[in-house]
Write a protein that holds these residues in place. Sequence first.
Motif, mmCIF file in Angstrom:
data_model
loop_
_atom_site.group_PDB
_atom_site.id
_atom_site.type_symbol
_atom_site.label_atom_id
_atom_site.label_comp_id
_atom_site.label_asym_id
_atom_site.label_seq_id
_atom_site.Cartn_x
_atom_site.Cartn_y
_atom_site.Cartn_z
ATOM 1 N N THR A 29 33.562 34.821 47.474
ATOM 2 C CA THR A 29 34.821 34.904 46.740
ATOM 3 C C THR A 29 36.002 34.603 47.650
ATOM 4 O OG1 THR A 29 33.918 36.515 45.184
ATOM 5 C CG2 THR A 29 36.317 36.389 45.355
ATOM 6 N N ALA A 49 42.481 34.290 39.774
ATOM 7 C CA ALA A 49 41.344 34.889 39.075
ATOM 8 C C ALA A 49 40.911 34.030 37.894
ATOM 9 C CB ALA A 49 41.711 36.291 38.601
ATOM 10 N N GLU A 54 36.989 35.223 38.490
ATOM 11 C CA GLU A 54 36.847 36.580 39.008
ATOM 12 C C GLU A 54 37.894 37.479 38.345
ATOM 13 O OE1 GLU A 54 34.865 38.096 41.287
ATOM 14 O OE2 GLU A 54 33.621 36.324 41.672
ATOM 15 N N SER A 55 37.746 38.787 38.497
ATOM 16 C CA SER A 55 38.734 39.707 37.959
ATOM 17 C C SER A 55 39.991 39.684 38.818
ATOM 18 C CB SER A 55 38.176 41.124 37.894
ATOM 19 O OG SER A 55 38.036 41.658 39.199
ATOM 20 N N SER A 58 39.668 42.129 41.717
ATOM 21 C CA SER A 58 38.836 41.603 42.798
ATOM 22 C C SER A 58 39.618 40.607 43.648
ATOM 23 C CB SER A 58 37.586 40.931 42.230
ATOM 24 O OG SER A 58 36.847 40.284 43.242
ATOM 25 N N CYS A 59 40.345 39.699 43.008
ATOM 26 C CA CYS A 59 41.105 38.702 43.762
ATOM 27 C C CYS A 59 42.207 39.361 44.579
ATOM 28 C CB CYS A 59 41.693 37.664 42.805
ATOM 29 S SG CYS A 59 40.462 36.502 42.171
ATOM 30 N N HIS A 62 40.547 40.892 47.680
ATOM 31 C CA HIS A 62 40.089 39.903 48.654
ATOM 32 C C HIS A 62 41.262 39.177 49.314
ATOM 33 C CE1 HIS A 62 35.895 40.514 48.002
ATOM 34 N NE2 HIS A 62 35.956 40.194 46.725
#
Length: 212
Positions: A29, A49, A54-55, A58-59, A62
């Motif tokens: 990711t 995202a 991705e959610s 999450s982004c 990261h």
Amino acid sequence: MTEERPVPEVPPTVRLSDPRALRAYAHPTRMALVGLLRREGPLTATHAAELIGESVASCSFHLRQLAKYGLVEEAGGGRGREKPWRATALFTSWDTAAEDPAAAEAAGALQRTVVERYAALAQRWLEVQRGESPAWRAAAGVGDTVLHLTAGELAELGARMDELTRPYLDRLGAGAERPADSRPVLLVRMALPTDLPSGTDEEPEQAEEESP
């Protein structure tokens, strides 16, 4: 007469040496986010995202981790998850022959992740290429050539290939001018000796090189 495109200076590169940074980057990711920001950034976590599937949470996580190691940074403006991020450089490199055992192990793990991403993209192309235009099916693909080279000649060949791609780097990033029919293309260079030991418990000694 063909128009000659100017060759820009050597593009900025982030060089990773800290094992913690190498391990942090060795995540699919995070690699996807850095690549996306280099091609299309600056972007917010919300927009990123949507583009990589991705959610937003999450982004956001990261991106903050990548910022800790100098791979991305805030681009200014916005608030919270709506603040834009940008990549700090066009390329990432690391030493594949580090003497520090921790750095060498982390670099090896990172290389494996990179190779897995290349293989996944190649496999996906094979799955969808029949739906592409004849022009793109003819232009894209994989191949190989075996050459007898010294280490110095191989390094020189790699540098010459880098020179060929530099005129097209100015098409990266939001707002960059691009031909209407252009697409993002991943050009992978693999230059590996073929006379490697086989079936041993010890890994072959690696020559010093940098990985983009």
